[in-house]
Every structure is written in C-alpha cells, then in structure tokens.
Design a protein around this motif. Structure first.
Motif, PDB file in Angstrom:
ATOM      1  N   LYS A  67       2.316  -2.364   9.573  1.00  0.00           N
ATOM      2  CA  LYS A  67       1.172  -1.488   9.824  1.00  0.00           C
ATOM      3  C   LYS A  67       0.589  -0.940   8.518  1.00  0.00           C
ATOM      4  O   LYS A  67      -0.355  -0.145   8.564  1.00  0.00           O
ATOM      5  CB  LYS A  67       1.593  -0.318  10.711  1.00  0.00           C
ATOM      6  CG  LYS A  67       1.962  -0.713  12.121  1.00  0.00           C
ATOM      7  CD  LYS A  67       2.224   0.509  12.969  1.00  0.00           C
ATOM      8  CE  LYS A  67       3.710   0.700  13.088  1.00  0.00           C
ATOM      9  NZ  LYS A  67       4.111   1.859  13.849  1.00  0.00           N
ATOM     10  N   PHE A  68       1.172  -1.346   7.381  1.00  0.00           N
ATOM     11  CA  PHE A  68       0.769  -0.814   6.066  1.00  0.00           C
ATOM     12  C   PHE A  68       0.869   0.703   6.053  1.00  0.00           C
ATOM     13  O   PHE A  68       0.074   1.387   5.427  1.00  0.00           O
ATOM     14  CB  PHE A  68      -0.636  -1.253   5.675  1.00  0.00           C
ATOM     15  CG  PHE A  68      -0.830  -2.741   5.592  1.00  0.00           C
ATOM     16  CD1 PHE A  68       0.211  -3.593   5.294  1.00  0.00           C
ATOM     17  CD2 PHE A  68      -2.066  -3.294   5.821  1.00  0.00           C
ATOM     18  CE1 PHE A  68       0.033  -4.970   5.208  1.00  0.00           C
ATOM     19  CE2 PHE A  68      -2.274  -4.668   5.731  1.00  0.00           C
ATOM     20  CZ  PHE A  68      -1.216  -5.502   5.426  1.00  0.00           C
ATOM     21  N   SER A  69       1.855   1.225   6.758  1.00  0.00           N
ATOM     22  CA  SER A  69       2.016   2.665   6.908  1.00  0.00           C
ATOM     23  C   SER A  69       3.332   3.080   6.282  1.00  0.00           C
ATOM     24  O   SER A  69       4.392   2.802   6.819  1.00  0.00           O
ATOM     25  CB  SER A  69       2.011   3.028   8.391  1.00  0.00           C
ATOM     26  OG  SER A  69       2.510   4.323   8.587  1.00  0.00           O
ATOM     27  N   GLY A  70       3.262   3.722   5.171  1.00  0.00           N
ATOM     28  CA  GLY A  70       4.466   4.215   4.515  1.00  0.00           C
ATOM     29  C   GLY A  70       4.115   4.696   3.127  1.00  0.00           C
ATOM     30  O   GLY A  70       3.063   4.343   2.583  1.00  0.00           O
ATOM     31  N   ARG A  71       4.966   5.505   2.558  1.00  0.00           N
ATOM     32  CA  ARG A  71       4.666   6.052   1.235  1.00  0.00           C
ATOM     33  C   ARG A  71       4.747   4.978   0.163  1.00  0.00           C
ATOM     34  O   ARG A  71       3.956   4.961  -0.758  1.00  0.00           O
ATOM     35  CB  ARG A  71       5.629   7.212   0.902  1.00  0.00           C
ATOM     36  CG  ARG A  71       5.370   7.840  -0.435  1.00  0.00           C
ATOM     37  CD  ARG A  71       3.969   8.452  -0.460  1.00  0.00           C
ATOM     38  NE  ARG A  71       3.516   8.702  -1.810  1.00  0.00           N
ATOM     39  CZ  ARG A  71       2.539   8.040  -2.425  1.00  0.00           C
ATOM     40  NH1 ARG A  71       1.907   7.057  -1.815  1.00  0.00           N
ATOM     41  NH2 ARG A  71       2.176   8.345  -3.635  1.00  0.00           N
ATOM     42  N   ASP A  72       5.733   4.109   0.258  1.00  0.00           N
ATOM     43  CA  ASP A  72       5.902   3.042  -0.725  1.00  0.00           C
ATOM     44  C   ASP A  72       5.973   1.707  -0.017  1.00  0.00           C
ATOM     45  O   ASP A  72       6.521   1.605   1.078  1.00  0.00           O
ATOM     46  CB  ASP A  72       7.196   3.246  -1.529  1.00  0.00           C
ATOM     47  CG  ASP A  72       7.189   4.529  -2.329  1.00  0.00           C
ATOM     48  OD1 ASP A  72       6.350   4.639  -3.236  1.00  0.00           O
ATOM     49  OD2 ASP A  72       8.005   5.415  -2.031  1.00  0.00           O
ATOM     50  N   LEU A  73       5.426   0.695  -0.668  1.00  0.00           N
ATOM     51  CA  LEU A  73       5.514  -0.677  -0.184  1.00  0.00           C
ATOM     52  C   LEU A  73       6.621  -1.391  -0.920  1.00  0.00           C
ATOM     53  O   LEU A  73       6.773  -1.221  -2.133  1.00  0.00           O
ATOM     54  CB  LEU A  73       4.220  -1.433  -0.462  1.00  0.00           C
ATOM     55  CG  LEU A  73       2.951  -0.896   0.141  1.00  0.00           C
ATOM     56  CD1 LEU A  73       1.755  -1.637  -0.433  1.00  0.00           C
ATOM     57  CD2 LEU A  73       2.994  -1.039   1.652  1.00  0.00           C
ATOM     58  N   ILE A  74       7.354  -2.206  -0.207  1.00  0.00           N
ATOM     59  CA  ILE A  74       8.314  -3.121  -0.823  1.00  0.00           C
ATOM     60  C   ILE A  74       7.860  -4.509  -0.404  1.00  0.00           C
ATOM     61  O   ILE A  74       7.878  -4.844   0.791  1.00  0.00           O
ATOM     62  CB  ILE A  74       9.765  -2.855  -0.388  1.00  0.00           C
ATOM     63  CG1 ILE A  74      10.194  -1.444  -0.804  1.00  0.00           C
ATOM     64  CG2 ILE A  74      10.698  -3.881  -1.023  1.00  0.00           C
ATOM     65  CD1 ILE A  74      10.127  -0.446   0.268  1.00  0.00           C
ATOM     66  N   VAL A  75       7.397  -5.269  -1.375  1.00  0.00           N
ATOM     67  CA  VAL A  75       6.872  -6.598  -1.098  1.00  0.00           C
ATOM     68  C   VAL A  75       7.866  -7.627  -1.621  1.00  0.00           C
ATOM     69  O   VAL A  75       8.272  -7.576  -2.799  1.00  0.00           O
ATOM     70  CB  VAL A  75       5.483  -6.792  -1.760  1.00  0.00           C
ATOM     71  CG1 VAL A  75       5.000  -8.228  -1.604  1.00  0.00           C
ATOM     72  CG2 VAL A  75       4.482  -5.825  -1.137  1.00  0.00           C
ATOM     73  N   ILE A  76       8.258  -8.527  -0.753  1.00  0.00           N
ATOM     74  CA  ILE A  76       9.130  -9.631  -1.129  1.00  0.00           C
ATOM     75  C   ILE A  76       8.282 -10.886  -1.115  1.00  0.00           C
ATOM     76  O   ILE A  76       7.642 -11.209  -0.113  1.00  0.00           O
ATOM     77  CB  ILE A  76      10.320  -9.754  -0.143  1.00  0.00           C
ATOM     78  CG1 ILE A  76      11.087  -8.433  -0.120  1.00  0.00           C
ATOM     79  CG2 ILE A  76      11.217 -10.926  -0.530  1.00  0.00           C
ATOM     80  CD1 ILE A  76      12.099  -8.318   1.000  1.00  0.00           C
ATOM     81  N   ALA A  77       8.227 -11.544  -2.273  1.00  0.00           N
ATOM     82  CA  ALA A  77       7.380 -12.719  -2.432  1.00  0.00           C
ATOM     83  C   ALA A  77       8.194 -13.839  -3.057  1.00  0.00           C
ATOM     84  O   ALA A  77       9.170 -13.597  -3.776  1.00  0.00           O
ATOM     85  CB  ALA A  77       6.174 -12.377  -3.292  1.00  0.00           C
ATOM     86  N   ARG A  78       7.784 -15.048  -2.796  1.00  0.00           N
ATOM     87  CA  ARG A  78       8.537 -16.231  -3.233  1.00  0.00           C
ATOM     88  C   ARG A  78       7.623 -17.143  -4.034  1.00  0.00           C
ATOM     89  O   ARG A  78       6.456 -17.338  -3.674  1.00  0.00           O
ATOM     90  CB  ARG A  78       9.061 -16.947  -1.991  1.00  0.00           C
ATOM     91  CG  ARG A  78       9.879 -18.162  -2.240  1.00  0.00           C
ATOM     92  CD  ARG A  78      10.314 -18.760  -0.885  1.00  0.00           C
ATOM     93  NE  ARG A  78      10.843 -20.072  -1.081  1.00  0.00           N
ATOM     94  CZ  ARG A  78      10.130 -21.179  -1.196  1.00  0.00           C
ATOM     95  NH1 ARG A  78       8.813 -21.130  -1.102  1.00  0.00           N
ATOM     96  NH2 ARG A  78      10.693 -22.343  -1.388  1.00  0.00           N
ATOM     97  N   LYS A  79       8.179 -17.717  -5.099  1.00  0.00           N
ATOM     98  CA  LYS A  79       7.463 -18.754  -5.822  1.00  0.00           C
ATOM     99  C   LYS A  79       7.655 -20.063  -5.072  1.00  0.00           C
ATOM    100  O   LYS A  79       8.790 -20.480  -4.829  1.00  0.00           O
ATOM    101  CB  LYS A  79       7.986 -18.885  -7.256  1.00  0.00           C
ATOM    102  CG  LYS A  79       7.288 -19.954  -8.049  1.00  0.00           C
ATOM    103  CD  LYS A  79       7.789 -19.994  -9.481  1.00  0.00           C
ATOM    104  CE  LYS A  79       7.120 -21.105 -10.262  1.00  0.00           C
ATOM    105  NZ  LYS A  79       7.521 -21.078 -11.687  1.00  0.00           N
ATOM    106  N   PRO A  80       6.567 -20.715  -4.671  1.00  0.00           N
ATOM    107  CA  PRO A  80       6.711 -21.977  -3.908  1.00  0.00           C
ATOM    108  C   PRO A  80       7.397 -23.070  -4.726  1.00  0.00           C
ATOM    109  O   PRO A  80       7.392 -23.057  -5.926  1.00  0.00           O
ATOM    110  CB  PRO A  80       5.279 -22.376  -3.572  1.00  0.00           C
ATOM    111  CG  PRO A  80       4.407 -21.252  -3.978  1.00  0.00           C
ATOM    112  CD  PRO A  80       5.188 -20.343  -4.856  1.00  0.00           C
TER     113      PRO A  80
END
Length: 147
Positions: free
Chosen positions: A134-147
């Motif tokens: 929901k993009f609702s929160g004080r901080d985002l934690i984004v996990i991303a991968r190199k293809p």
C-alpha cells in the motif's frame, strides 16, 4: 544500503555502482524514508513542527513509487517492497505529537517494537509486506535483484 541513499547527492551513481559490482542474481536491499505520504500530509496539518521529516542531511526525498522507479531504471528487478510502521498515525490519531517531544517519540517506537516482537517472523513479514503493497509506512525496505 540502509538509510543511506537519501543522503547521497547522486543516488543514481550509487545504484549504478551497486548494479556493476553485484553478480547476476545478486540482491540489493535498500531502506529509505517514505516521504510525501497521505499520512504525512494529514499529520503535517496538526503537528507542532511543520515538515518535521525535512532533515539537513537529506539530499533526496523519495515517495514509494519514485524510489521503486529509480531502482528499476538502474536495471534492478523489484522483488519485494516492505514498509515499517507509519509513525504519523500517532500524530493523526491524537495519541502523540512526537515532533514537539523527542522523548515521546522514543516511547512510541518502544510500543511498536513490543507489539512487533509479540508476533512471529511470518506475521511480521506479512505486516511489513501489507504496508509495502500500500506504500504506507514510515520507511520503505526495497529488495531488488540484478537479473
């Protein structure tokens, strides 16, 4: 990269370097403050310290879609978006304006910590995932991968 990227003048260059040094299949985990949310706007109308999230050490402010877009533009595949408790809810609900009282903020964080530690790890991840979706929160934690 935990609470780092918002301090960088050229975050794109940092993400490019991360992409370059990772092996294919490698992961980037980044945490950044989630800015310009509806909760922040509501809290800003009633809090004592206006624009309390603006900090002299921050060169960049990211919304969830903006940060996800930035990471994706640098070639990463977004695997997961998680988000921490939206602290602004305390202000909006009237439970506590921590912008005028740092000690209150410490106590409110402790309440969150105690509540989350009462959950098992799967429950906590589901909670963070739901906020992230929901993009609702004080901080985002984004996990991303190199293809």
């Amino acid at each position: 990269a935990l609470w780092l990227i918002e301090h960088l003048v050229e975050p794109e260059r940092f993400l490019e370097a991360c992409f370059d040094i990772l092996f294919p299949g490698g992961y980037l985990i980044a945490a950044v403050p989630n800015e310009w949310t509806d909760n922040q706007a509501r809290a800003n109308r009633v809090c004592a310290v206006k624009n309390y999230w603006i900090h002299k050490t921050h060169c960049n402010y990211f919304s969830a879609p903006g940060f996800i877009n930035l990471v994706s533009r640098e070639g990463f595949e977004i695997v997961e978006v998680l988000a921490t408790y939206p602290m602004e809810e305390y202000i909006v609900s009237g439970e506590g304006d921590y912008t005028a009282n740092p000690g209150l903020g410490v106590g409110l964080h402790k309440r969150i910590e105690e509540r989350e530690l009462d959950m098992n790890i799967a429950e906590r991840i589901d909670l963070y995932r739901g906020r992230g979706n929901k993009f609702s929160g004080r901080d985002l934690i984004v996990i991303a991968r190199k293809p």
